[in-house]
Design an enzyme around this catalytic site. Structure first.
Site, PDB file in Angstrom:
ATOM      1  CG  HIS A 161      -9.150   1.233  -4.474  1.00  0.00           C
ATOM      2  ND1 HIS A 161      -8.073   1.665  -5.249  1.00  0.00           N
ATOM      3  CD2 HIS A 161      -9.292   2.380  -4.004  1.00  0.00           C
ATOM      4  CE1 HIS A 161      -7.486   2.512  -4.772  1.00  0.00           C
ATOM      5  NE2 HIS A 161      -8.155   2.807  -3.799  1.00  0.00           N
ATOM      6  CE1 TYR A 195      -3.678   3.083   0.442  1.00  0.00           C
ATOM      7  CE2 TYR A 195      -2.372   3.329   2.417  1.00  0.00           C
ATOM      8  CZ  TYR A 195      -3.057   3.427   1.461  1.00  0.00           C
ATOM      9  OH  TYR A 195      -4.005   4.904   1.726  1.00  0.00           O
ATOM     10  CG  ASP A 254      -3.523   1.919  -3.489  1.00  0.00           C
ATOM     11  OD1 ASP A 254      -3.619   2.148  -4.605  1.00  0.00           O
ATOM     12  OD2 ASP A 254      -5.240   2.406  -2.457  1.00  0.00           O
TER      13      ASP A 254
END
Length: 271
Positions: A262, A113, A158
């Site tokens: 998302h 992330y 991500d």
């Protein structure tokens, strides 16, 4: 043997555990990598995942912010957590799989992330953006992220950068918007190049085709204008480049009740 992996920034795993369960029941990936779990390890909903058949779980949680997790139907050989920029902010976890997972050769999976970077694309004015750029530089230089010849490695997550022109709804209008600025794109592509990674989405989808995995909460109706960005990625090492059988973005998940901004991204590999 087919090996299905999914990645999803869930934006609070406890708040959206029913959505995760819906996805797992319908898609049944072997492994799901989550980002922005937003909870410490002690309150992660382990039992719910175990009831769904995901008994092997690796956690790197943090109260209220960030947090990454890997849940799997297949056992791990090992787990590892790396820190970046000297911060303990739960942005990475990796696991290794081997024969016990039914694989002919070891496989290492990294779940990331990357910092979002705030709103001002100037590191001198915005410490969050400075942190993001430094984080990407450390990823580029991190030796364990350099895929060895013949090794099976996967990097997902991500990554908070849409690196190519058609990874955003308007290249021209977003050039000065965090996530698509030239400096961010350059640095993420440097991570990819230095590690020898193959971007599965762009391996399978032409560069001139629009591809998104994120749509802002700020739009009253996210479908109007379709103003998305491709922030969620699956990368594989060269040894796996010709092993990818399928790649999908579950766009419909953005319309589920109380969704994440998302959507899940999945790949199927023959390994």
């Amino acid at each position: 043997m087919p090996f299905t992996i999914a990645t999803w920034n869930i934006n609070s795993v406890r708040l959206r555990i029913d959505l995760v369960a819906k996805f797992l029941k319908n898609r049944r990936p072997d492994v799901l990598c989550l980002q922005e779990t937003k909870c410490i390890d002690d309150v992660f909903p382990l039992k719910r995942f175990q009831r769904l058949g995901y008994e092997h779980i690796a956690l790197n949680g943090q109260k209220g912010y960030h947090g990454v997790a890997i849940v799997s139907k297949r056992p791990f050989l090992s787990k590892d957590i790396r820190m970046f920029c000297g911060k303990v902010d739960s942005r990475h976890i990796s696991v290794a799989f081997g024969e016990s997972a039914g694989l002919a050769a070891p496989l290492v999976l990294h779940n990331f992330y990357v910092p979002a970077g705030g709103d001002i694309p100037d590191p001198a004015l915005n410490p969050k953006f400075e942190h993001k750029l430094s984080f990407l530089d450390e990823m580029r230089d991190c030796t364990p992220l350099h895929a060895e010849d013949g090794a099976n490695h996967i990097l997902v997550g991500d990554l908070n950068v849409a690196p190519h022109e058609h990874d955003v709804w308007s290249h021209r209008q977003l050039l000065n918007v965090v996530s698509h600025t030239p400096v961010e794109c350059e640095k993420l592509l440097a991570v990819q190049a230095q590690g020898g990674w193959i971007d599965v989405a762009r391996q399978r989808i032409p560069m001139d085709e629009k591809v998104y995995t994120w749509w802002s909460y700020r739009a009253a109706d996210w479908t109007v204008g379709n103003r998305g960005r491709r922030l969620d990625h699956i990368w594989v090492s060269p040894a796996l480049g010709d092993k990818v059988r399928d790649f999908r973005i579950l766009r419909d998940a953005r319309s589920w009740e109380r969704p994440s901004d998302h959507v899940p991204v999945t790949a199927v590999l023959d390994i």
